[in-house]
Design a protein around this motif. Structure first.
Motif, PDB file in Angstrom:
ATOM      1  N   LEU A 140       1.050   7.191  10.408  1.00  0.00           N
ATOM      2  CA  LEU A 140       2.208   8.140   9.895  1.00  0.00           C
ATOM      3  C   LEU A 140       2.332   8.337   8.283  1.00  0.00           C
ATOM      4  N   LYS A 141       1.952   7.477   7.822  1.00  0.00           N
ATOM      5  CA  LYS A 141       2.231   7.789   6.298  1.00  0.00           C
ATOM      6  C   LYS A 141       0.818   7.711   5.539  1.00  0.00           C
ATOM      7  N   GLY A 142      -0.174   8.156   6.052  1.00  0.00           N
ATOM      8  CA  GLY A 142      -1.581   8.340   5.714  1.00  0.00           C
ATOM      9  C   GLY A 142      -2.076   7.500   4.781  1.00  0.00           C
ATOM     10  N   LEU A 143      -1.988   6.236   5.217  1.00  0.00           N
ATOM     11  CA  LEU A 143      -2.585   5.143   4.348  1.00  0.00           C
ATOM     12  C   LEU A 143      -3.951   4.785   4.822  1.00  0.00           C
ATOM     13  N   GLN A 144      -4.445   5.476   5.830  1.00  0.00           N
ATOM     14  CA  GLN A 144      -5.553   4.756   6.391  1.00  0.00           C
ATOM     15  C   GLN A 144      -6.783   4.488   5.387  1.00  0.00           C
ATOM     16  N   LYS A 145      -6.810   5.716   4.459  1.00  0.00           N
ATOM     17  CA  LYS A 145      -8.007   5.535   3.461  1.00  0.00           C
ATOM     18  C   LYS A 145      -7.950   4.129   2.635  1.00  0.00           C
ATOM     19  N   ASN A 146      -6.781   3.631   2.477  1.00  0.00           N
ATOM     20  CA  ASN A 146      -6.632   2.349   1.630  1.00  0.00           C
ATOM     21  C   ASN A 146      -7.002   1.216   2.391  1.00  0.00           C
ATOM     22  N   PHE A 147      -7.212   1.298   3.817  1.00  0.00           N
ATOM     23  CA  PHE A 147      -7.505  -0.033   4.574  1.00  0.00           C
ATOM     24  C   PHE A 147      -8.918   0.018   5.055  1.00  0.00           C
ATOM     25  N   VAL A 148      -9.426  -1.277   4.818  1.00  0.00           N
ATOM     26  CA  VAL A 148     -10.823  -1.522   5.468  1.00  0.00           C
ATOM     27  C   VAL A 148     -10.632  -2.797   6.555  1.00  0.00           C
ATOM     28  N   ASP A 149     -10.948  -2.274   7.643  1.00  0.00           N
ATOM     29  CA  ASP A 149     -10.865  -3.184   8.780  1.00  0.00           C
ATOM     30  C   ASP A 149     -12.001  -4.328   9.040  1.00  0.00           C
ATOM     31  N   ASN A 150     -11.771  -5.430   9.774  1.00  0.00           N
ATOM     32  CA  ASN A 150     -12.851  -6.472  10.051  1.00  0.00           C
ATOM     33  C   ASN A 150     -13.433  -7.079   8.971  1.00  0.00           C
ATOM     34  N   THR A 151     -12.809  -7.170   7.796  1.00  0.00           N
ATOM     35  CA  THR A 151     -13.362  -7.580   6.476  1.00  0.00           C
ATOM     36  C   THR A 151     -12.641  -8.994   6.176  1.00  0.00           C
ATOM     37  N   TYR A 152     -13.973 -10.011   5.598  1.00  0.00           N
ATOM     38  CA  TYR A 152     -13.799 -11.270   5.538  1.00  0.00           C
ATOM     39  C   TYR A 152     -14.014 -11.695   4.211  1.00  0.00           C
ATOM     40  N   VAL A 153     -13.032 -11.833   3.302  1.00  0.00           N
ATOM     41  CA  VAL A 153     -13.218 -12.281   1.699  1.00  0.00           C
ATOM     42  C   VAL A 153     -13.585 -13.731   1.751  1.00  0.00           C
ATOM     43  N   SER A 198       0.919  -1.127  -0.065  1.00  0.00           N
ATOM     44  CA  SER A 198       0.021   0.268  -0.013  1.00  0.00           C
ATOM     45  C   SER A 198       0.838   1.273   0.016  1.00  0.00           C
ATOM     46  N   TYR A 199       2.000   1.260   0.616  1.00  0.00           N
ATOM     47  CA  TYR A 199       3.020   2.480   0.821  1.00  0.00           C
ATOM     48  C   TYR A 199       3.487   2.595  -0.579  1.00  0.00           C
ATOM     49  N   LEU A 200       3.666   1.662  -1.213  1.00  0.00           N
ATOM     50  CA  LEU A 200       4.632   1.685  -2.537  1.00  0.00           C
ATOM     51  C   LEU A 200       3.467   2.126  -3.629  1.00  0.00           C
ATOM     52  N   LEU A 201       2.169   1.851  -3.428  1.00  0.00           N
ATOM     53  CA  LEU A 201       1.234   1.860  -4.392  1.00  0.00           C
ATOM     54  C   LEU A 201       0.588   3.531  -4.208  1.00  0.00           C
ATOM     55  N   SER A 202       1.038   4.121  -3.041  1.00  0.00           N
ATOM     56  CA  SER A 202       0.490   5.454  -2.652  1.00  0.00           C
ATOM     57  C   SER A 202       1.376   6.616  -3.203  1.00  0.00           C
ATOM     58  N   GLY A 203       2.167   6.294  -3.989  1.00  0.00           N
ATOM     59  CA  GLY A 203       3.134   7.364  -4.497  1.00  0.00           C
ATOM     60  C   GLY A 203       4.542   7.522  -4.041  1.00  0.00           C
ATOM     61  N   TYR A 204       4.736   6.710  -3.027  1.00  0.00           N
ATOM     62  CA  TYR A 204       6.187   6.576  -2.386  1.00  0.00           C
ATOM     63  C   TYR A 204       6.951   5.992  -3.341  1.00  0.00           C
ATOM     64  N   LYS A 205       8.117   6.777  -3.568  1.00  0.00           N
ATOM     65  CA  LYS A 205       9.033   6.258  -4.692  1.00  0.00           C
ATOM     66  C   LYS A 205      10.404   5.977  -4.052  1.00  0.00           C
ATOM     67  N   PRO A 206      11.104   4.843  -4.317  1.00  0.00           N
ATOM     68  CA  PRO A 206      12.564   5.059  -3.579  1.00  0.00           C
ATOM     69  C   PRO A 206      13.560   5.032  -4.824  1.00  0.00           C
ATOM     70  N   TYR A 207      14.413   6.121  -4.410  1.00  0.00           N
ATOM     71  CA  TYR A 207      15.622   6.313  -5.361  1.00  0.00           C
ATOM     72  C   TYR A 207      16.780   6.183  -4.748  1.00  0.00           C
ATOM     73  N   PHE A 208      17.860   5.949  -5.570  1.00  0.00           N
ATOM     74  CA  PHE A 208      18.941   5.668  -4.774  1.00  0.00           C
ATOM     75  C   PHE A 208      19.597   7.070  -4.201  1.00  0.00           C
ATOM     76  N   ASP A 209      20.205   6.985  -2.924  1.00  0.00           N
ATOM     77  CA  ASP A 209      20.601   8.304  -2.350  1.00  0.00           C
ATOM     78  C   ASP A 209      22.126   8.316  -2.812  1.00  0.00           C
ATOM     79  N   SER A 210      22.400   9.396  -3.654  1.00  0.00           N
ATOM     80  CA  SER A 210      23.770   9.611  -4.322  1.00  0.00           C
ATOM     81  C   SER A 210      24.749   9.956  -3.126  1.00  0.00           C
ATOM     82  N   ALA A 211      24.331  10.307  -1.980  1.00  0.00           N
ATOM     83  CA  ALA A 211      25.090  10.545  -0.859  1.00  0.00           C
ATOM     84  C   ALA A 211      25.653   9.492  -0.135  1.00  0.00           C
ATOM     85  N   THR A 212      25.305   8.255  -0.470  1.00  0.00           N
ATOM     86  CA  THR A 212      25.487   6.993   0.399  1.00  0.00           C
ATOM     87  C   THR A 212      26.350   6.246  -0.694  1.00  0.00           C
ATOM     88  N   VAL A 213      27.073   5.169  -0.110  1.00  0.00           N
ATOM     89  CA  VAL A 213      27.827   4.174  -1.096  1.00  0.00           C
ATOM     90  C   VAL A 213      27.470   2.890  -0.808  1.00  0.00           C
TER      91      VAL A 213
END
Length: 556
Positions: free
Chosen positions: A185-198, A32-47
């Motif tokens: 913290l990541k603002g993902l609550q709108k994507n989650f539906v609790d107490n659901t049984y598929v 859900s975090y990755l589908l919500s627009g959060y994108k990982p980039y290589f940090d050029s300040a690291t090795v």
């Protein structure tokens, strides 16, 4: 569990989503975090310490990892997962972790709200999955930092309560709290539906003239698909994201449990479905005579319950524990903490290299090595159970439920690591290279080993030889999706067959699987499934011009 009536529909035209995720544990949360627009980039300040990977990361550092070639980046990497993307993501988040280092992540996270893909995460409880059911004082197998998800440091949310290196593991309570807070913290609550049984997931296709097609065949008496797609939903909603023919969709049905245990049914259409249900739903059974007798159990919680209700004590017949994994070890510790005699039966020899104890460092897992030492030294042939009243107190952490119901154990000390014979339990006896033949109604069990049969009177039996996923909502329990379609899905023996870089099911386009279902049983590695799936869906949707606006979900 009650099932949704086939004729019950909450609305005329169920909504269609690009993605529905079944399971709200760490797998579902990370995706859900990755589908919500959060994108990982290589940090050029690291090795990165891997020079080859470091060079590859520098080649396209202007692009997020999700838009790069994951197969190219994963090539040549080695780690403790069979899935190459899982190894890749792990080494980006925790470089050289297997060598004992704690290097910082080489990833930098940025959010692009225009890259949000609408999705829902359906879970039976609040975000965190099975971790909410594992409260108590047990410790995780993985270090606390390995349990964290991208973008939020685990230690920042645990109030600095980290102990020393011997004890830098987390409690389930800490982990479940971390996952719950992570979603907020990541603002993902709108994507989650609790107490659901598929209760049902079916593949539906739109035919040439608008008729409904289920698994390749017309669905008799059901005109919902044709009318809904052509009449009430947006244009092209029925087209598969995967670009396959037939405009297949997935129908996800179930119910949400609300106040007063009321069940509110729902029905959704999804272009893609992700299975992130974990592996703890169905205990593995021995398949022997008498296994259904009332004194035979398959959950460690039953031992804790018997202890708390004072049905077992030091004068009871011994408890039989079957299995050579960590759950069985937890049960041994729980029983020994309560001064209950233990007969421990397992098929493997104590010198078997596949025993989990051989993979755990003594300094981090002293309680499990104590059990292993007893398995080796207190065998049936070498020592008989003792009734000595002054038994040493446990130095370990029992399982979650038992930790609440059994006497509170003490943490292991350094003495145990240096001297494995310190503090063993005399009323413990191991039966290596043995198997259970049967359980009898007179509370006896029959064991076989070394060409001989042995009968013992017991107070209860715990069969703890693993768990399997329960995919009852799929046709045939999803068996056709396995690497061996003639056998049931098993996380260790027969995981779901997926593409190693996209985690899409080989036999069902538009259906994905991650986590234990594909063999990644540790949080540290299941995050790779989220990376592979998100990368796949983002690339496909982008190629179709369907990358998504910023907006909330309001589907259930």
């Amino acid at each position: 569990m009650p099932l949704l009536e086939e004729t019950t529909l909450p609305q005329d035209h169920p909504p269609t989503l690009p993605v529905v995720i079944i399971g709200n544990g760490p797998s579902g949360i990370c995706l859900s975090y990755l589908l919500s627009g959060y994108k990982p980039y290589f940090d050029s300040a690291t090795v990165h310490p891997n020079t080859i990977l470091y060079r590859k990361l520098q080649e396209s550092k202007q692009l997020p990892i999700t838009e790069q070639d994951l197969e190219y980046l994963s090539e040549g990497l080695e780690g403790r997962s069979r899935n190459p993307v899982a190894v890749l993501f792990d080494t980006l988040l925790h470089p050289n972790a297997d060598f004992g280092y704690e290097f910082p992540s080489v990833l930098q996270w940025r959010r692009d709200k225009q890259q949000h893909i609408p999705h829902l995460v359906l879970g039976r409880a609040t975000p965190g999955g099975a971790w909410h059911a594992m409260e108590g004082s047990m410790l995780t197998i993985s270090l606390g930092i390995w349990m964290e998800l991208p973008g939020v440091n685990y230690r920042d949310l645990t109030s600095g309560k980290r102990r020393d290196v011997t004890n830098d593991r987390a409690t389930p309570e800490e982990i479940s709290s971390y996952y719950r807070n992570y979603v907020k913290l990541k603002g993902l609550q709108k994507n989650f539906v609790d107490n659901t049984y598929v209760t049902s997931v079916q593949k539906l296709c739109r035919g040439n003239e608008g008729e409904s097609v289920e698994n390749g065949h017309p669905a008799e008496g059901d005109g919902r698909m044709g009318d809904g797609l052509n009449g009430g939903l947006e244009e092209n909603r029925g087209e598969c994201v995967n670009g396959g023919g037939g405009a297949a969709l997935w129908e996800v049905r179930g119910y949400q449990q609300v106040q007063n245990d009321t069940h509110v049914p729902f029905s959704l259409f999804a272009e893609n479905v992700v299975l992130a249900t974990g592996a703890s739903d169905a205990p593995v059974r021995l398949g022997v005579e008498g296994e259904d007798l009332p004194f035979v159990f398959h959950s460690i919680s039953d031992l804790g319950l018997a202890v708390s209700q004072r049905k077992l004590d030091m004068n009871s017949d011994p408890v039989l524990i079957v299995g050579a994994g960590l759950s069985a070890a937890d049960a041994v510790l729980c029983a020994c903490n309560s001064n209950i005699r233990v007969l421990h039966v397992f098929r493997k020899g104590t010198d078997d290299p596949d025993l989990i104890f051989k993979q755990l460092p003594k300094t981090l897992y002293p309680e499990y090595h104590k059990v292993y030492n007893m398995m080796c030294s207190q065998t049936y042939n070498n020592v008989a159970p003792s009734s000595a009243p002054n038994r040493p107190q446990s130095v370990s952490i029992a399982s979650s439920v038992c930790a609440k119901m059994c006497p509170k154990p003490q943490l292991a000390t350094g003495n145990m690591v240096g001297n494995d014979s310190v503090g063993l339990f005399p009323d413990y006896t191991s039966f290596s290279d043995h198997c259970v033949v049967s359980f009898q109604s007179d509370m006896k069990c029959l064991l076989q080993g070394n060409n001989s049969l042995k009968a013992f009177k017991i107070s209860m039996a715990l069969v703890l030889i693993g768990t399997n996923p329960n995919l009852f909502f799929l046709k045939g329990q999803g068996q056709c999706l396995g690497q061996d379609p003639t056998k049931p899905i098993s996380c260790k023996q027969n995981p779901i067959d997926t593409d190693p870089y996209t985690f899409e099911c080989s036999k069902e386009p538009g259906l994905f699987a991650m986590g234990p279902l594909v063999g990644d049983n540790f949080v540290r590695f299941l995050k790779g499934g989220a990376l592979g799936i998100a990368s796949c869906l983002l690339k496909r949707l982008k190629s179709k011009g369907k990358l998504i606006s910023n907006g909330g979900n309001n589907f259930i």
